[in-house]
Scaffold this motif. Sequence first.
Motif, PDB file in Angstrom:
ATOM      1  N   VAL A 165       4.952 -10.099  -2.232  1.00 13.79           N
ATOM      2  CA  VAL A 165       4.043  -9.697  -1.152  1.00 13.79           C
ATOM      3  C   VAL A 165       3.988  -8.186  -0.986  1.00 13.79           C
ATOM      4  N   GLU A 166       5.114  -7.502  -1.256  1.00 12.15           N
ATOM      5  CA  GLU A 166       5.109  -6.056  -1.086  1.00 12.15           C
ATOM      6  C   GLU A 166       4.284  -5.349  -2.154  1.00 12.15           C
ATOM      7  N   ALA A 167       4.044  -6.009  -3.284  1.00 11.89           N
ATOM      8  CA  ALA A 167       3.255  -5.410  -4.361  1.00 11.89           C
ATOM      9  C   ALA A 167       1.776  -5.772  -4.256  1.00 11.89           C
ATOM     10  N   LEU A 168       1.478  -6.968  -3.752  1.00  7.81           N
ATOM     11  CA  LEU A 168       0.093  -7.447  -3.668  1.00  7.81           C
ATOM     12  C   LEU A 168      -0.348  -7.452  -2.206  1.00  7.81           C
ATOM     13  N   ASP A 169      -0.848  -6.319  -1.757  1.00  5.72           N
ATOM     14  CA  ASP A 169      -1.287  -6.183  -0.369  1.00  5.72           C
ATOM     15  C   ASP A 169      -2.496  -7.090  -0.125  1.00  5.72           C
ATOM     16  N   SER A 170      -2.543  -7.672   1.056  1.00 11.78           N
ATOM     17  CA  SER A 170      -3.644  -8.586   1.365  1.00 11.78           C
ATOM     18  C   SER A 170      -4.988  -7.876   1.382  1.00 11.78           C
ATOM     19  N   ALA A 171      -4.999  -6.542   1.612  1.00 15.15           N
ATOM     20  CA  ALA A 171      -6.254  -5.788   1.639  1.00 15.15           C
ATOM     21  C   ALA A 171      -6.905  -5.717   0.265  1.00 15.15           C
ATOM     22  N   ILE A 172      -6.134  -5.969  -0.780  1.00 14.10           N
ATOM     23  CA  ILE A 172      -6.694  -5.939  -2.135  1.00 14.10           C
ATOM     24  C   ILE A 172      -7.800  -6.978  -2.271  1.00 14.10           C
TER      25      ILE A 172
ATOM     26  N   ALA B 296     -18.014 -13.341  -4.993  1.00  7.16           N
ATOM     27  CA  ALA B 296     -16.880 -14.237  -5.259  1.00  7.16           C
ATOM     28  C   ALA B 296     -16.254 -14.655  -3.948  1.00  7.16           C
ATOM     29  N   SER B 297     -15.548 -15.745  -4.010  1.00  5.73           N
ATOM     30  CA  SER B 297     -14.766 -16.222  -2.866  1.00  5.73           C
ATOM     31  C   SER B 297     -13.295 -16.185  -3.241  1.00  5.73           C
ATOM     32  N   ILE B 298     -12.437 -15.862  -2.259  1.00  8.60           N
ATOM     33  CA  ILE B 298     -11.012 -15.688  -2.533  1.00  8.60           C
ATOM     34  C   ILE B 298     -10.204 -16.480  -1.516  1.00  8.60           C
ATOM     35  N   GLY B 299      -9.254 -17.253  -2.032  1.00  8.55           N
ATOM     36  CA  GLY B 299      -8.288 -17.939  -1.182  1.00  8.55           C
ATOM     37  C   GLY B 299      -6.919 -17.311  -1.360  1.00  8.55           C
ATOM     38  N   VAL B 300      -6.233 -17.057  -0.245  1.00  9.17           N
ATOM     39  CA  VAL B 300      -4.950 -16.350  -0.275  1.00  9.17           C
ATOM     40  C   VAL B 300      -3.882 -17.216   0.385  1.00  9.17           C
ATOM     41  N   ALA B 301      -2.712 -17.258  -0.287  1.00  9.21           N
ATOM     42  CA  ALA B 301      -1.564 -17.960   0.298  1.00  9.21           C
ATOM     43  C   ALA B 301      -0.303 -17.199  -0.076  1.00  9.21           C
ATOM     44  N   GLU B 302       0.703 -17.290   0.771  1.00 11.33           N
ATOM     45  CA  GLU B 302       1.980 -16.663   0.475  1.00 11.33           C
ATOM     46  C   GLU B 302       3.117 -17.554   0.965  1.00 11.33           C
ATOM     47  N   GLY B 303       4.295 -17.310   0.422  1.00 12.72           N
ATOM     48  CA  GLY B 303       5.436 -18.113   0.828  1.00 12.72           C
ATOM     49  C   GLY B 303       6.685 -17.764   0.047  1.00 12.72           C
ATOM     50  N   ASP B 304       7.817 -18.223   0.552  1.00  5.72           N
ATOM     51  CA  ASP B 304       9.093 -18.043  -0.130  1.00  5.72           C
ATOM     52  C   ASP B 304       9.222 -19.120  -1.205  1.00  5.72           C
ATOM     53  N   ILE B 305       9.615 -18.707  -2.397  1.00  4.76           N
ATOM     54  CA  ILE B 305       9.744 -19.662  -3.495  1.00  4.76           C
ATOM     55  C   ILE B 305      11.149 -19.597  -4.078  1.00  4.76           C
ATOM     56  N   ALA B 306      11.626 -20.738  -4.523  1.00  8.76           N
ATOM     57  CA  ALA B 306      12.976 -20.800  -5.097  1.00  8.76           C
ATOM     58  C   ALA B 306      13.020 -21.605  -6.383  1.00  8.76           C
ATOM     59  N   GLY B 307      11.866 -22.113  -6.827  1.00  7.72           N
ATOM     60  CA  GLY B 307      11.845 -22.914  -8.043  1.00  7.72           C
ATOM     61  C   GLY B 307      10.426 -23.157  -8.495  1.00  7.72           C
TER      62      GLY B 307
END
Length: 385
Positions: free
Chosen positions: A299-306, A327-338
């Motif tokens: 998340v720190e590298a891919l800013d949502s404003a991009i 174009a249309s863009i869908g954005v999601a973020e989350g903690d991943i462990a696998g």
Amino acid sequence: MSLGRTIVGLLGPDIPAHLREDFTMLTAHHMRGQARLLFAGFILSLPMAVYGASPGAGPLVAYGLPLVIFALCTLGLVVLHDPARYEESNADARKAIGLVWQLCLATATIGSIWCIASWASAPVETRIYYPAIMSLGALTLGYCLTAARGVGLSVLLVTLGPAAVVLASTGEPMNLVLGISMVLAIGFQVTMMKRHQSLLLNLVEERYNSARLARRDPLTGLSNRRALMERFEDLAARERRVRLMVVDIDRFKAINDRYGHDVGDEVLRAFAQLVQIHARGGICAARLGGEEFALLAPVEALDSAIALQLLVEIRGAYMPHGEPITASIGVAEGDIAGAADWTALYGRADRALYRAKNEGRNRVMASGETQQPPEQCGELEAMRA
């Protein structure tokens, strides 16, 4: 060519930086397998060395030195038995190469001492046999070490060099002939090592290129889904919080239907270039398939404003069919462990994308958040101007 470059060339080929790790791993794999055969062969031949020992050499040369070689070869078989121990990383591979070098160099040194001592103490009519026996052993050593030219050259010099010098120093024609033959054998083996290493380098380069192509979308040159998943798994292994943007060209089917698939492919390539601009700082840009693309990073590298910035760039870009696209863009973020977390993350981004499509396209929708309407894109464009 300078003397320094000549010496470096003798020790080994110039390996491109991007191939060095793979080349080292492959070299270690070859050397480990060949060295184990070499040590086993030496152990089997030691009884003949003991049987053929010079009567005047004494027990140290006749029995002691073969016993030391037996111990070194046995040690080599034991420590090189487990492949996983030396082939898991580049550091392990270098360690395996160094270990084989040390064991072979020690074995060659003991063998050279045995040869010279046996030759010096043998009757004149049988002396010639010991350098001949040593030559056979040296050629075997050289063959088994062809994967590393510097290693093989050093072992050959220790094995054959002293015997060649001793033979040449006697002044006897046949001894001189044998000594020169040994030197020629060293040159021949070094040439074969050079050819063998060139083959290894070509193999590594082909593997590298094949692996790179297997992770690239052939139409756009972006990473493909496989490469994106590998990046995701790498981030998951470090338990990072990531952001995924799924980008889909609006009404792309209409472009194919109206202008043809060739023009559609050109549009996809031009669109991919816009996405590729943002593949920096650890951001992976990929084509998922069809007209669907993705950006993935912590998340720190891919800013949502991009996402908004990308919409502006897409709307203002020239396209091969001569008309603007959106174009249309869908954005999601989350903690991943696998790796299993991909399904949930992509599902949220995909649902957000289809919400953007249903709300009128040309917009960004974030998972669990309200829409980003086109007016905000215009505000961003005004600020950039």
